[in-house]
Design a protein around this motif. Structure first.
Motif, short mmCIF file in Angstrom:
data_model
loop_
_atom_site.label_atom_id
_atom_site.label_comp_id
_atom_site.label_asym_id
_atom_site.label_seq_id
_atom_site.Cartn_x
_atom_site.Cartn_y
_atom_site.Cartn_z
N SER A 224 0.88 -1.28 0.19
CA SER A 224 -0.06 0.08 -0.06
C SER A 224 0.95 1.40 0.05
CB SER A 224 -0.96 0.00 1.13
OG SER A 224 -1.86 -1.02 1.03
N ALA A 225 1.87 1.29 0.51
CA ALA A 225 2.86 2.15 0.67
C ALA A 225 3.62 2.46 -0.52
CB ALA A 225 3.83 2.12 1.92
N GLN A 226 4.03 1.45 -1.26
CA GLN A 226 4.41 1.66 -2.60
C GLN A 226 3.48 2.16 -3.47
OE1 GLN A 226 7.83 1.31 -3.14
NE2 GLN A 226 8.01 1.21 -0.95
N ALA A 227 2.23 1.71 -3.45
CA ALA A 227 1.18 2.29 -4.45
C ALA A 227 0.93 3.56 -4.27
CB ALA A 227 -0.22 1.59 -4.18
N ALA A 228 1.07 4.04 -3.04
CA ALA A 228 0.93 5.70 -2.61
C ALA A 228 1.90 6.63 -2.96
CB ALA A 228 0.64 5.77 -1.19
N ARG A 229 3.13 5.88 -2.88
CA ARG A 229 4.44 6.49 -3.48
C ARG A 229 4.16 6.72 -4.87
NH1 ARG A 229 8.91 7.54 -0.71
NH2 ARG A 229 8.88 6.49 1.49
N ALA B 72 2.52 14.41 -8.58
CA ALA B 72 3.61 15.43 -8.54
C ALA B 72 3.94 15.95 -10.03
CB ALA B 72 5.08 14.93 -7.82
N ARG B 73 4.01 15.10 -10.76
CA ARG B 73 4.45 15.45 -12.23
C ARG B 73 3.22 16.07 -12.82
NH1 ARG B 73 6.68 10.42 -11.76
NH2 ARG B 73 4.91 9.23 -12.44
N ALA B 74 2.00 15.88 -12.54
CA ALA B 74 0.82 16.56 -13.22
C ALA B 74 0.62 17.91 -12.37
CB ALA B 74 -0.56 15.46 -12.60
N ILE B 75 1.15 18.22 -11.32
CA ILE B 75 0.90 19.55 -10.67
C ILE B 75 2.17 20.41 -10.52
CG2 ILE B 75 -1.14 18.87 -9.45
CD1 ILE B 75 0.52 19.11 -6.88
N ASP B 76 3.30 19.77 -11.09
CA ASP B 76 4.52 20.49 -11.15
C ASP B 76 4.25 21.84 -11.50
OD1 ASP B 76 7.39 20.59 -10.54
OD2 ASP B 76 7.46 20.50 -12.72
N PRO B 77 4.60 22.82 -10.86
CA PRO B 77 5.84 23.03 -9.68
C PRO B 77 5.34 22.85 -8.34
CG PRO B 77 5.43 25.38 -10.39
CD PRO B 77 4.45 24.51 -11.24
N VAL B 78 3.91 22.67 -7.84
CA VAL B 78 3.28 22.68 -6.91
C VAL B 78 4.03 21.38 -6.03
CG1 VAL B 78 1.45 22.33 -5.28
CG2 VAL B 78 1.48 23.92 -7.28
N PRO B 79 4.59 21.46 -5.01
CA PRO B 79 5.51 20.33 -4.23
C PRO B 79 4.44 19.41 -3.73
CG PRO B 79 5.35 22.29 -2.99
CD PRO B 79 4.82 22.60 -4.08
N VAL B 80 4.77 18.15 -3.69
CA VAL B 80 3.83 16.97 -3.01
C VAL B 80 4.77 16.29 -1.97
CG1 VAL B 80 2.78 14.84 -3.62
CG2 VAL B 80 2.56 16.56 -5.14
N HIS B 81 4.40 16.36 -0.98
CA HIS B 81 4.91 15.65 0.29
C HIS B 81 4.14 14.36 0.60
CE1 HIS B 81 7.77 18.95 1.60
NE2 HIS B 81 7.00 19.65 0.51
N LEU B 82 4.90 13.33 1.05
CA LEU B 82 4.27 12.10 1.69
C LEU B 82 4.46 12.25 3.19
CD1 LEU B 82 6.15 9.55 -0.67
CD2 LEU B 82 3.87 9.78 -0.62
N GLU C 26 7.82 14.03 3.55
CA GLU C 26 8.92 13.79 2.27
C GLU C 26 8.60 14.29 1.21
OE1 GLU C 26 10.39 9.72 0.20
OE2 GLU C 26 9.55 9.46 2.30
N LEU C 27 9.51 15.15 0.54
CA LEU C 27 9.22 15.88 -0.82
C LEU C 27 9.37 14.70 -1.73
CD1 LEU C 27 8.78 18.15 -2.52
CD2 LEU C 27 11.33 18.41 -2.53
N VAL C 28 8.31 14.68 -2.65
CA VAL C 28 8.33 13.59 -3.82
C VAL C 28 8.97 14.17 -5.01
CG1 VAL C 28 6.80 12.39 -5.38
CG2 VAL C 28 6.30 12.51 -2.99
N THR C 29 9.73 13.95 -5.69
CA THR C 29 10.49 14.56 -6.85
C THR C 29 9.73 14.68 -8.01
OG1 THR C 29 11.79 12.73 -7.04
CG2 THR C 29 12.90 14.56 -5.89
N ALA C 30 9.25 15.19 -8.99
CA ALA C 30 8.27 15.30 -9.95
C ALA C 30 8.84 14.49 -11.12
CB ALA C 30 7.94 16.55 -10.54
#
Length: 155
Positions: A76-81, A88-98, A151-155
């Protein structure tokens, strides 16, 4: 560090549904937004999240990371990641954090039961309630630390 003022969004990722919650511009209170049907084929759920980010002027999106009680990560965590990466790619440059969401779904079910909401009717809103819990936890962490939570997700 002073955090940029503006609404925040949170996402509770499930295999069937995705819950959304949003905050006020000052990041004080999290409120439910909606429950989306998970759409892995056409990505309609991700497009709806993009729309919410744009409409609200969100400054950050928090995605719940469902760890085991031990802190370990499972499927489930891997699916969420993976989902967080797509967002993150869809909303870049707005940051996504886990952010750690251990027990958010359990807490959501418990609070709905205490409010007298029957089990069948819970399904339609439990993901929103879980997203509210995720967001409120992140908002509280922001206030304590003076920086974005998780944790910041890289786009």
């Amino acid at each position: 560090m002073t955090l940029e003022r503006g609404p925040r969004l949170a996402i509770d990722v499930g295999t069937v549904r995705v819950g959304l919650a949003a905050s006020d511009p000052d990041g004080l209170v999290a409120t439910p937004v909606e429950t989306l049907r998970r759409d892995t084929a056409a990505a309609a759920d991700v497009r709806r999240i993009v729309d919410e980010v744009v409409e609200r002027g969100a400054r950050v999106v928090y995605v719940g990371l469902p760890r085991h009680l031990s802190g370990a990560e499972g499927a489930s965590a891997q699916a969420a990641r993976a989902y967080a990466g797509v967002v993150a790619r869809a909303i870049d440059p707005v940051p996504v954090h886990l952010v750690d969401e251990r027990m958010s779904s359990v807490s959501a079910h418990r609070s709905m039961q205490q409010a007298g909401r029957p089990g069948r009717k819970q399904r339609s809103v439990v993901d929103q309630v879980a997203a509210v819990i995720i967001l409120q936890t992140a908002l509280d962490a922001e206030r304590r630390a003076g920086e974005r939570a998780g944790e910041l997700v890289t786009a």
